[in-house]
Every structure is written in C-alpha cells, then in structure tokens.
Design an enzyme around this catalytic site. Structure first.
Site, PDB file in Angstrom:
ATOM      1  N   GLY A  14       0.835  -1.201   0.000  1.00  0.00           N
ATOM      2  CA  GLY A  14       0.000   0.000   0.000  1.00  0.00           C
ATOM      3  C   GLY A  14       0.862   1.239   0.000  1.00  0.00           C
ATOM      4  O   GLY A  14       2.042   1.180  -0.342  1.00  0.00           O
ATOM      5  N   LYS A  20      -0.416  -0.660   9.991  1.00  0.00           N
ATOM      6  CA  LYS A  20       0.064  -1.710  10.888  1.00  0.00           C
ATOM      7  C   LYS A  20       0.486  -1.123  12.238  1.00  0.00           C
ATOM      8  O   LYS A  20       0.255  -1.716  13.275  1.00  0.00           O
ATOM      9  CB  LYS A  20       1.250  -2.433  10.231  1.00  0.00           C
ATOM     10  N   THR A  26      -3.948  -3.207   6.768  1.00  0.00           N
ATOM     11  CA  THR A  26      -4.928  -3.358   5.689  1.00  0.00           C
ATOM     12  C   THR A  26      -4.228  -3.873   4.440  1.00  0.00           C
ATOM     13  O   THR A  26      -3.276  -3.271   3.964  1.00  0.00           O
ATOM     14  CB  THR A  26      -5.607  -2.017   5.355  1.00  0.00           C
ATOM     15  N   ASN A  28      -3.849  -4.436   0.649  1.00  0.00           N
ATOM     16  CA  ASN A  28      -4.309  -3.679  -0.523  1.00  0.00           C
ATOM     17  C   ASN A  28      -4.419  -4.557  -1.761  1.00  0.00           C
ATOM     18  O   ASN A  28      -3.549  -5.391  -2.024  1.00  0.00           O
ATOM     19  CB  ASN A  28      -3.337  -2.536  -0.823  1.00  0.00           C
ATOM     20  N   GLU A  78      -8.984  -1.698   0.679  1.00  0.00           N
ATOM     21  CA  GLU A  78      -8.072  -2.151   1.721  1.00  0.00           C
ATOM     22  C   GLU A  78      -8.835  -3.026   2.706  1.00  0.00           C
ATOM     23  O   GLU A  78      -9.814  -2.577   3.291  1.00  0.00           O
ATOM     24  CB  GLU A  78      -7.489  -0.961   2.471  1.00  0.00           C
ATOM     25  N   HIS A  83      -8.135 -11.317  12.177  1.00  0.00           N
ATOM     26  CA  HIS A  83      -7.382 -12.504  12.570  1.00  0.00           C
ATOM     27  C   HIS A  83      -5.935 -12.069  12.774  1.00  0.00           C
ATOM     28  O   HIS A  83      -5.473 -11.143  12.102  1.00  0.00           O
ATOM     29  CB  HIS A  83      -7.457 -13.564  11.457  1.00  0.00           C
ATOM     30  N   TYR A  90       2.050 -10.482   1.691  1.00  0.00           N
ATOM     31  CA  TYR A  90       2.221  -9.801   0.403  1.00  0.00           C
ATOM     32  C   TYR A  90       2.457 -10.854  -0.686  1.00  0.00           C
ATOM     33  O   TYR A  90       3.156 -11.845  -0.454  1.00  0.00           O
ATOM     34  CB  TYR A  90       3.433  -8.871   0.449  1.00  0.00           C
ATOM     35  N   ARG A 103     -20.724   2.170   6.880  1.00  0.00           N
ATOM     36  CA  ARG A 103     -20.822   3.642   6.962  1.00  0.00           C
ATOM     37  C   ARG A 103     -19.976   4.290   5.874  1.00  0.00           C
ATOM     38  O   ARG A 103     -19.070   3.661   5.332  1.00  0.00           O
ATOM     39  CB  ARG A 103     -20.338   4.128   8.335  1.00  0.00           C
TER      40      ARG A 103
END
Ligand code: ADP
Ligand code: MG
Length: 147
Positions: A14, A20, A26, A28, A78, A83, A90, A103
């Site tokens: 990302g 992180k 997240t 990407n 993302e 977990h 990657y 939302r």
C-alpha cells in the site's frame, strides 16, 4: 451496487500509511482489481469474509476510498482481516466477499478517534456476520475454488 460482491486478487504494497502501526493492517488490492468495482459503488466501510490463499475463512472489514496516490481520482480497496497472522502475506491471493455496508468515509479529529471508529466497525462486522444469511456466504464455493 448489489451485495454480496465477490473479489479476488494479489496482495500488493500500500502507500505506507502505517496502518500496521495502528494495530490495524490493511491488505491492498492492485488497481486491476479495484477497476472491476461497479462505477456506482459507495465509498466507505464494508464487512464480509476473507481468505488468504487456501487458508481459513475469517471475518473482515474493508475500506473503499479515494486513493491519495492518484490525487483521489481512483479508488482503493483495503481489507483488514479480523485474525492475527504469524506473517505478512504480500504476494498471496486474497479472496473476499463483501456482504454489508457499515458507513461512509469520514475524517477524524485525532488518531485516537480514528482507531476508536475502526474498532467500532470491527465489532459491528463481527456481530452482523453471525446472521444466518451472512454465515451462509462463508460456505460459498467461491472460497474453495482453486484459484
Ligand atoms: P501497506 O501500506 O503495505 O498496505 P499495512 O501497514 O496496511 O501496509 O499492512 C498491510 C499488510 O500487513 C498486508 O499486506 C499483509 O501482508 C499484512 N497483514 C498481517 N496481518 C494482517 C491482517 N490481519 N489483515 C490485513 N493485512 C495483514
Ligand atoms: Mg494497507
């Protein structure tokens, strides 16, 4: 856009926003995957199921937003998998199904407020995914098809 929406692609690096470091990494998707999204998709936070490679299926929350790298002319996807993984993944294939919308995107006054909002999203995702109609999607053949 109609849900559920299935998507799959390689996990790429990302823009190093330091997710992180916030405790909320997240994964990407590359542009090629994002470009397949229906044009009318709402940006914001979604929840659903995710699996890395042929691994276990976990709950996830996903942010679809405007990508600052492209001066907000393109979208990004993302996924935070709910977990704890032993290692980064990657280059592996991430399969996801988005089943619900939480939302819209918004900006926050502080990092703490942002983190609190994301943790709230995670709790909502965990709860909603226990609904029978959502649990059913966890069993979808999509996740067991050999990629
Ligand atoms: P980047 O800017 O490269 O996306 P992040 O700080 O957002 O960096 O970290 C994302 C990476 O962390 C993912 O690509 C994946 O390899 C790894 N990772 C480890 N645990 C998770 C998790 N639970 N959900 C998502 N990504 C995770
Ligand atoms: Mg990331």
């Amino acid at each position: 856009m109609s849900l559920p929406y299935f998507s799959r692609g390689e996990v790429v690096r990302g823009f190093g926003r330091g997710s992180k470091e916030l405790g909320i990494p997240t994964a990407n998707f590359p542009d090629s995957v994002v470009e397949h999204l229906p044009g009318d998709i709402s940006t914001g936070i979604y929840y659903g199921w995710a699996c890395v490679g042929s691994g276990d299926i976990h709950k996830m929350v996903m942010s679809i937003g405007w990508n600052p790298y492209y001066k907000n002319t393109k979208k990004s996807m993302e996924t935070h998998v709910i977990h704890t993984f032993k290692e980064d993944f990657y280059g592996q294939i991430l399969s996801v199904v988005m089943v619900g919308y939480i939302r819209p995107e918004r900006s926050y006054d502080s990092l703490d407020a942002l983190i609190a909002a994301i943790n709230h999203d995670i709790e909502e995702a965990k709860r909603n995914l226990e609904l029978p109609e959502h649990l059913k999607l966890k069993e979808d053949n999509f996740f067991r098809a050999t990629a």
